[in-house]
Design a protein around this motif. Sequence first.
Motif, PDB file in Angstrom:
ATOM      1  N   VAL A  37       0.866  -1.174   0.000  1.00 20.10           N
ATOM      2  CA  VAL A  37       0.000   0.000   0.000  1.00 20.10           C
ATOM      3  C   VAL A  37       0.905   1.227   0.000  1.00 20.10           C
ATOM      4  N   LEU A  38       0.616   2.154  -0.882  1.00 20.28           N
ATOM      5  CA  LEU A  38       1.344   3.423  -0.907  1.00 20.28           C
ATOM      6  C   LEU A  38       0.514   4.481  -0.200  1.00 20.28           C
ATOM      7  N   VAL A  39       1.197   5.336   0.544  1.00 18.83           N
ATOM      8  CA  VAL A  39       0.525   6.445   1.214  1.00 18.83           C
ATOM      9  C   VAL A  39       1.394   7.687   1.056  1.00 18.83           C
ATOM     10  N   HIS A  40       0.782   8.787   0.658  1.00 22.12           N
ATOM     11  CA  HIS A  40       1.535  10.044   0.711  1.00 22.12           C
ATOM     12  C   HIS A  40       0.620  11.182   1.132  1.00 22.12           C
ATOM     13  N   ASN A  41       1.238  12.231   1.611  1.00 21.24           N
ATOM     14  CA  ASN A  41       0.485  13.380   2.124  1.00 21.24           C
ATOM     15  C   ASN A  41       0.532  14.543   1.146  1.00 21.24           C
ATOM     16  N   HIS A  42      -0.471  15.380   1.202  1.00 22.46           N
ATOM     17  CA  HIS A  42      -0.483  16.646   0.485  1.00 22.46           C
ATOM     18  C   HIS A  42      -0.421  17.759   1.536  1.00 22.46           C
ATOM     19  N   PRO A  43       0.721  18.436   1.656  1.00 24.54           N
ATOM     20  CA  PRO A  43       0.860  19.498   2.664  1.00 24.54           C
ATOM     21  C   PRO A  43      -0.173  20.612   2.529  1.00 24.54           C
ATOM     22  N   SER A  44      -0.756  20.745   1.347  1.00 24.74           N
ATOM     23  CA  SER A  44      -1.792  21.763   1.143  1.00 24.74           C
ATOM     24  C   SER A  44      -3.039  21.457   1.965  1.00 24.74           C
ATOM     25  N   GLY A  45      -3.172  20.179   2.372  1.00 24.99           N
ATOM     26  CA  GLY A  45      -4.349  19.762   3.127  1.00 24.99           C
ATOM     27  C   GLY A  45      -5.447  19.187   2.258  1.00 24.99           C
ATOM     28  N   VAL A  46      -5.306  19.330   0.929  1.00 26.85           N
ATOM     29  CA  VAL A  46      -6.308  18.828  -0.021  1.00 26.85           C
ATOM     30  C   VAL A  46      -5.806  17.508  -0.601  1.00 26.85           C
ATOM     31  N   PRO A  47      -6.466  16.383  -0.320  1.00 26.79           N
ATOM     32  CA  PRO A  47      -5.943  15.081  -0.712  1.00 26.79           C
ATOM     33  C   PRO A  47      -6.306  14.597  -2.118  1.00 26.79           C
ATOM     34  N   GLU A  48      -6.861  15.451  -2.942  1.00 34.24           N
ATOM     35  CA  GLU A  48      -7.232  15.017  -4.288  1.00 34.24           C
ATOM     36  C   GLU A  48      -5.998  14.590  -5.090  1.00 34.24           C
ATOM     37  N   PRO A  49      -6.041  13.416  -5.738  1.00 32.87           N
ATOM     38  CA  PRO A  49      -4.879  12.952  -6.511  1.00 32.87           C
ATOM     39  C   PRO A  49      -4.661  13.783  -7.766  1.00 32.87           C
ATOM     40  N   SER A  50      -3.393  14.020  -8.075  1.00 35.06           N
ATOM     41  CA  SER A  50      -3.051  14.734  -9.306  1.00 35.06           C
ATOM     42  C   SER A  50      -3.000  13.724 -10.450  1.00 35.06           C
ATOM     43  N   LEU A  51      -2.906  14.214 -11.661  1.00 31.10           N
ATOM     44  CA  LEU A  51      -2.772  13.320 -12.820  1.00 31.10           C
ATOM     45  C   LEU A  51      -1.514  12.481 -12.697  1.00 31.10           C
ATOM     46  N   CYS A  52      -0.450  13.101 -12.170  1.00 27.52           N
ATOM     47  CA  CYS A  52       0.806  12.379 -11.962  1.00 27.52           C
ATOM     48  C   CYS A  52       0.619  11.259 -10.949  1.00 27.52           C
ATOM     49  N   ASP A  53      -0.107  11.534  -9.871  1.00 27.40           N
ATOM     50  CA  ASP A  53      -0.389  10.509  -8.860  1.00 27.40           C
ATOM     51  C   ASP A  53      -1.096   9.313  -9.491  1.00 27.40           C
ATOM     52  N   ILE A  54      -2.066   9.595 -10.321  1.00 29.36           N
ATOM     53  CA  ILE A  54      -2.865   8.538 -10.951  1.00 29.36           C
ATOM     54  C   ILE A  54      -2.027   7.723 -11.922  1.00 29.36           C
ATOM     55  N   GLU A  55      -1.234   8.403 -12.733  1.00 31.52           N
ATOM     56  CA  GLU A  55      -0.399   7.718 -13.739  1.00 31.52           C
ATOM     57  C   GLU A  55       0.655   6.838 -13.088  1.00 31.52           C
TER      58      GLU A  55
END
Length: 229
Positions: A175-193
């Motif tokens: 399982v991969l887990v990473h944080n978004h320091p902005s506080g908004v956890p929506e995945p980016s296109l890069c995250d998805i790819e």
Amino acid sequence: MKNLIKDLADCEKPYEKALMYGVESLSDAELFAIILKSGTKDISSIDLANKIFNIHPLYKGLVSLKYLHREDLTKIKGIGDIKATIILSLAELSHRLSTKILYDNLQFNSPDSIAKYYIEKCKYLRNECTYLMLFSTAHILIKEILLSKGTVNQALISPREIFIEALRYEAVYIVLVHNHPSGVPEPSLCDIEVTKKIKEAGKLIDINLSDHIIVGNNRYVSMLERGMI
């Protein structure tokens, strides 16, 4: 000039009050005054504690300690490098304790249970970090690995490093887990790819990517729950 600790009645002095009524009777500032040990000739340790609690422009009270840097603390009269180190160590110890308690009581058997742990673990991080969780056939956690620590908004994930670690510990699920320091956890296109690439690579060596979870400010997104993997 404000009242100093020596000017207080014994029942109001932090040490004496703790001895008489127990540490649970002390306010946050009084508890922190005991850690500080002393103030200055012009300000008591209790007033110094309150000054520290209110120096951050956004966060106040005890929670502010985890957002303060050494430079913030040493700007305060009465706080040198030694006291700043003690304060920062106390904040880190408190964070590790709360994370440890949460870790010991979680089963890591659902996206929600994993997210709860990492929301707490990543709460004060200013950079994006990526963690790899390695699981056995019975989906028991074998090991957690910090894969990367990135800039404010980007962590670098190496698929090669992921599977080297997975094979080393004979993991069957990851399982991969990473944080978004902005506080908004929506995945980016890069995250998805990147997630899709890792999922496909894992199939070739029978190591299944169970989920990729992104955590933010008390929120998370599970790519498994979103149907992205």
